[in-house]
Design a protein around this motif. Structure first.
Motif, PDB file in Angstrom:
ATOM      1  N   ARG A 173      -5.107   0.878 -11.149  1.00 37.22           N
ATOM      2  CA  ARG A 173      -5.571   0.329 -10.023  1.00 37.22           C
ATOM      3  C   ARG A 173      -4.751  -0.534  -9.373  1.00 37.22           C
ATOM      4  NH1 ARG A 173     -11.817   1.229 -10.825  1.00 37.22           N
ATOM      5  NH2 ARG A 173     -11.748   3.095 -11.387  1.00 37.22           N
ATOM      6  N   LEU A 174      -4.288  -1.542 -10.065  1.00 40.23           N
ATOM      7  CA  LEU A 174      -3.303  -2.681  -9.435  1.00 40.23           C
ATOM      8  C   LEU A 174      -2.022  -2.027  -8.841  1.00 40.23           C
ATOM      9  CD1 LEU A 174      -3.928  -5.749 -11.676  1.00 40.23           C
ATOM     10  CD2 LEU A 174      -4.682  -5.470  -8.983  1.00 40.23           C
ATOM     11  N   LEU A 175      -1.257  -1.066  -9.519  1.00 41.93           N
ATOM     12  CA  LEU A 175      -0.399  -0.447  -9.163  1.00 41.93           C
ATOM     13  C   LEU A 175      -0.506   0.403  -7.823  1.00 41.93           C
ATOM     14  CD1 LEU A 175       1.371   0.590 -12.575  1.00 41.93           C
ATOM     15  CD2 LEU A 175       2.044  -1.074 -11.037  1.00 41.93           C
ATOM     16  N   LYS A 176      -1.708   1.296  -8.094  1.00 43.79           N
ATOM     17  CA  LYS A 176      -1.854   2.056  -6.955  1.00 43.79           C
ATOM     18  C   LYS A 176      -2.215   1.483  -5.679  1.00 43.79           C
ATOM     19  CE  LYS A 176      -5.053   5.897  -5.833  1.00 43.79           C
ATOM     20  NZ  LYS A 176      -6.069   6.870  -6.173  1.00 43.79           N
ATOM     21  N   ALA A 177      -2.966   0.168  -5.802  1.00 36.67           N
ATOM     22  CA  ALA A 177      -2.948  -0.452  -4.542  1.00 36.67           C
ATOM     23  C   ALA A 177      -1.882  -1.424  -3.984  1.00 36.67           C
ATOM     24  CB  ALA A 177      -4.119  -1.614  -4.780  1.00 36.67           C
ATOM     25  N   ASP A 178      -0.493  -1.242  -4.853  1.00 37.79           N
ATOM     26  CA  ASP A 178       0.739  -1.970  -4.633  1.00 37.79           C
ATOM     27  C   ASP A 178       0.396  -3.556  -4.798  1.00 37.79           C
ATOM     28  OD1 ASP A 178       3.539  -1.934  -4.429  1.00 37.79           O
ATOM     29  OD2 ASP A 178       3.155  -2.374  -2.285  1.00 37.79           O
ATOM     30  N   LEU A 179      -0.447  -4.002  -5.764  1.00 31.00           N
ATOM     31  CA  LEU A 179      -0.664  -5.192  -6.005  1.00 31.00           C
ATOM     32  C   LEU A 179      -0.061  -5.651  -7.344  1.00 31.00           C
ATOM     33  CD1 LEU A 179      -4.478  -5.563  -5.101  1.00 31.00           C
ATOM     34  CD2 LEU A 179      -2.462  -6.419  -3.912  1.00 31.00           C
ATOM     35  N   LEU A 180       0.782  -5.178  -7.901  1.00 33.17           N
ATOM     36  CA  LEU A 180       1.286  -5.211  -9.116  1.00 33.17           C
ATOM     37  C   LEU A 180       2.803  -4.785  -9.297  1.00 33.17           C
ATOM     38  CD1 LEU A 180       0.822  -6.497 -12.128  1.00 33.17           C
ATOM     39  CD2 LEU A 180       0.249  -4.241 -12.778  1.00 33.17           C
ATOM     40  N   THR A 181       3.751  -5.291  -9.756  1.00 31.02           N
ATOM     41  CA  THR A 181       5.064  -4.906 -10.153  1.00 31.02           C
ATOM     42  C   THR A 181       5.170  -3.945 -11.495  1.00 31.02           C
ATOM     43  OG1 THR A 181       5.896  -6.681  -8.862  1.00 31.02           O
ATOM     44  CG2 THR A 181       7.496  -5.520 -10.083  1.00 31.02           C
ATOM     45  N   ASP A 182       5.562  -2.888 -11.163  1.00 32.05           N
ATOM     46  CA  ASP A 182       5.651  -1.911 -12.487  1.00 32.05           C
ATOM     47  C   ASP A 182       6.803  -2.520 -13.295  1.00 32.05           C
ATOM     48  OD1 ASP A 182       5.661  -0.059 -14.386  1.00 32.05           O
ATOM     49  OD2 ASP A 182       5.827   1.568 -13.070  1.00 32.05           O
ATOM     50  N   VAL A 183       6.597  -3.439 -14.399  1.00 32.57           N
ATOM     51  CA  VAL A 183       7.625  -3.880 -15.206  1.00 32.57           C
ATOM     52  C   VAL A 183       8.329  -3.045 -15.811  1.00 32.57           C
ATOM     53  CG1 VAL A 183       6.552  -6.148 -15.284  1.00 32.57           C
ATOM     54  CG2 VAL A 183       5.806  -4.318 -16.960  1.00 32.57           C
ATOM     55  N   SER A 184       7.569  -1.590 -16.094  1.00 36.65           N
ATOM     56  CA  SER A 184       8.543  -0.578 -17.006  1.00 36.65           C
ATOM     57  C   SER A 184       9.611  -0.107 -16.265  1.00 36.65           C
ATOM     58  CB  SER A 184       7.432   0.498 -17.308  1.00 36.65           C
ATOM     59  OG  SER A 184       6.950   1.223 -16.444  1.00 36.65           O
TER      60      SER A 184
END
Length: 193
Positions: A173-184
């Motif tokens: 959900r955080l990735l979808k909302a662009d609130l988290l950097t995808d560390v992978s």
């Protein structure tokens, strides 16, 4: 843009350090080592924000407790907790968060992989915590394992499962909302460069 992402991730580190302190107060008292929500918080942290930031969050948590903020189990604080019988568990959170997050970054952020990674994290925590418990409390290996491992296996697996399911869902959900950097994706770029 990259500066904003780093700032956001550092805010997450502070947030997860605080969440760990809050969950540490949810506990079942046992004679030597209480069952607490700390390890659930460690698993959630690593599953959501990955290895590097997960480890940073746990360093912040340990430092907060070391300087006197009552974030450890039973609202305790101070350096004496870190060097005492249960301090090995707190130190192990840093390594556990890093390894758990790293496994997910090197594989894929799925519930199954998160369950495997969180179970390995639990084993790391129990092993390192029990080693310090044995030597600081001057216990036999049998007594240390009986007090520092055995009561936590079933509860640890339940917490690993919860951290995996909740962590992956929150992360998505955080990735979808662009609130988290995808560390992978960040680690893939670093490897390719």
């Amino acid at each position: 843009m990259q500066r904003n992402n780093k700032l956001r991730m550092l805010i997450y580190c502070a947030m997860f350090a605080a969440i760990t302190g809050i969950l540490a107060q949810v506990e079942i008292p046992l004679p030597l080592v209480p069952i607490s929500g700390q390890t659930l918080a460690v698993g959630l942290t690593a599953t959501i924000i990955g290895s590097r930031y997960g480890a940073i969050a746990m360093i912040v948590y340990a430092c907060l407790g070391a300087v006197g903020v009552p974030v450890f189990a039973e609202a305790k604080a101070g350096l004496h907790i870190l060097v005492g019988p249960t301090g090995g568990y707190i130190f192990s959170f840093i390594i556990s968060a890093f390894i758990t997050g790293l496994i997910l970054e090197k594989t894929k952020f799925t519930i199954l992989n998160a369950m495997i990674a969180n179970t390995i994290g639990m084993i790391i925590t129990l092993t390192l915590g029990t080693i310090q418990l044995k030597y600081v409390a001057d216990l036999s290996w049998t007594t240390a394992i009986g007090a520092g491992v055995t009561p936590f296996i079933v509860v640890g697996l339940i917490k690993a499962y919860l951290a995996s399911v909740i962590g992956i869902k929150v992360r998505e959900r955080l990735l979808k909302a662009d609130l988290l950097t995808d560390v992978s994706r960040d680690s893939e770029k670093t490897i390719a460069a």
